[in-house]
Write an enzyme that holds these catalytic residues in place. Structure first.
Site: not given
Length: 206
Positions: A146, A148
């Site tokens: 992922h 940010h």
């Protein structure tokens, strides 16, 4: 001051461990099974049962969705470092960035300008950090790739490291040259492997 800095560092490590229901925003919507689980079983065959993000993708865990397409999902971080802190998550499970096919990374990164611009306008910020915690030593706690997006404002003192003095790199140093050579050798070795991984992933999606 140190207490505040330590709290922020801990929030990086603890982020996402306890997903909570956020206050609804009329411009956002929760991820639901009718949207995310609509994909075929073959498409999501590598989703993990014990992964927080995989559960969100399947619609089995709550999250506040900002954006969604065939390849990725963007949600609000449930333990934000700043107002509007968001995550771009691939819809297939890969434990780390280096294990993620280039085509998936490209799909995620291609949405950064679009999504970050919306986040900055919505939060009144004019800057943001793009961050990937890759591996335990880097603070990764959810082993599903992922990215940010962390909105920033001037003098918010979010990162303690921003106040640290950096030492200039001496390009004539033999150790620097040796380091560059070792990295270049690893790039040559891994190039073929990465191409193979990407081809295999593309074949499985077709």
């Amino acid at each position: 001051m140190m207490c505040s800095r330590e709290t922020r560092r801990l929030s990086i490590l603890c982020s996402h461990l306890n997903p909570t229901r956020l206050t609804p925003d009329p411009l956002c919507s929760r991820v639901s099974g009718s949207v995310c689980a609509a994909s075929s079983d073959a498409k999501n065959q590598n989703l993990q049962k014990d992964c927080v993000f995989c559960n969100i993708i399947r619609g089995q865990s709550p999250a506040m969705k900002l954006y969604e397409d065939d390849m990725c999902l963007c949600i609000l971080d449930t333990n934000p470092l700043s107002h509007g802190h968001s995550l771009i998550i691939p819809k297939s499970h890969f434990p780390s960035l280096d294990a993620t096919p280039p085509s998936v990374v490209a799909a995620m990164c291609s949405k950064v300008p679009f999504i970050s611009n919306a986040i900055m306008k919505a939060t009144g910020c004019n800057s943001f950090n793009l961050l990937v915690n890759n591996g335990a030593a880097a603070g990764q706690v959810i082993y599903h790739t992922h990215i940010h997006i962390i909105p920033r404002k001037a003098y918010d003192c979010l990162w303690a490291s921003e106040s640290l003095l950096r030492r200039p790199l001496n390009l004539d140093d033999e150790k620097v040259s040796q380091l560059a050579t070792r990295i270049q050798e690893q790039l040559l070795l891994s190039h073929t492997c990465q191409d193979s991984k990407n081809e295999d992933f593309c074949s499985s999606k077709s």
